[in-house]
Design an enzyme around this catalytic site. Structure first.
Site: not given
Length: 286
Positions: A233, A187
């Site tokens: 993230h 991610s």
């Protein structure tokens, strides 16, 4: 009795020319530049007639090679994206076959990095996943945005962008996550590609609303859904955006040098942050 005139001497049969690269093949076609005989497999279309491969290569030396939008070699097939997708899927399969034994060796684990010097976790964690949905989402996102970025930057710059984004996510996790909190997934790298797509759209004066909405929606999910590593993230998003900006806005004069310095500089900064964090943690542990 009249004598007959002598017969003319026998003329030797003319030798049939053969291809200079394939001597077993007869041919009557010659290269328009060097005049060497060439067979159909060696013929290259030229402005007039055909040329041999060597003459074509020699002629192309003086031509300026085509480049991608931001200076990389022109990409026909996005091999790097396909390889990254394959690695994610294969390693996830190995995770299932080993009852997640490999996961514990590759996942991001701040304590393992600081206490045991397992720095490989900062990168390898981007290739292991926590569930089928996790790997499918990341692979889908990579499939959607990866090829266009690879074609814009070229293979090597794109790979550098991906790996630095993954590292950036791990570095922020190393600084802010609890020491015993593990994290896995591509991610961070994917968010870096999201940020890079936004930067490229702005650079090319394209419509950024679609990618902006995608980033916004995923950030909401990041902070609303429990169990998601927001540090990975955000770290990936920041790193990918910064690296993409450096690559996209590099001056045309000496572009390759500036881009190489940008990639190397980003790596140095991230490595320095890891070293500072390790020093701080080992001092506390000691």
């Amino acid at each position: 009795m009249t004598s007959q005139p002598p017969l003319p001497p026998e003329q030797p049969a003319e030798a049939v020319p053969t291809c200079y690269r394939h001597p077993e093949r007869e041919t009557w076609v010659r290269c328009q530049r060097c005049e060497r005989p060439i067979c159909p497999d060696c013929m290259r279309d030229a402005a007039v007639g055909f040329q041999c491969p060597e003459c074509v290569a020699e002629g192309n030396k003086g031509l300026r090679q085509a480049r991608s939008t931001f200076g990389g070699a022109v990409v026909g097939t996005p091999y790097v994206t396909w390889i990254l997708l394959g690695l994610n899927v294969v390693i996830f399969g190995i995770q299932q076959l080993t009852s997640d034994g490999i996961t514990s060796q590759l996942m991001m684990w701040p304590h393992g990095v600081a206490e045991f010097g397992q720095y490989h976790r900062l990168i390898t964690s981007a290739f292991v996943h926590g569930s089928v949905f996790h790997v499918l989402f990341n692979c889908w996102a990579l499939y959607v945005v990866g090829p266009q970025l690879e074609r814009a930057f070229g293979h090597s710059r794109y790979l550098g962008l991906y790996l630095l984004s993954a590292l950036g996510g791990s570095v922020l996790a190393y600084w802010l996550d609890p020491l015993n909190q593990p994290s896995v997934g591509a991610s961070g790298a994917v968010y870096g590609l999201f940020g890079a797509t936004f930067v490229l759209a702005r650079r090319l004066n394209a419509d950024v609303r679609g990618i902006a909405m995608l980033i916004g929606l995923n950030l909401v999910i990041t902070f609303v859904v429990p169990g998601i590593s927001w540090t990975g993230h955000i770290g990936g998003l920041i790193t990918g955006s910064a690296v993409a900006a450096a690559l996209a806005y590099a001056p045309r004069s000496n572009r390759l040098l500036w881009q190489a310095l940008a990639l190397a500089g980003a790596l140095v900064v991230l490595v320095a942050l890891v070293a500072l964090r390790t020093t701080a943690l080992t001092g506390t542990m000691g």
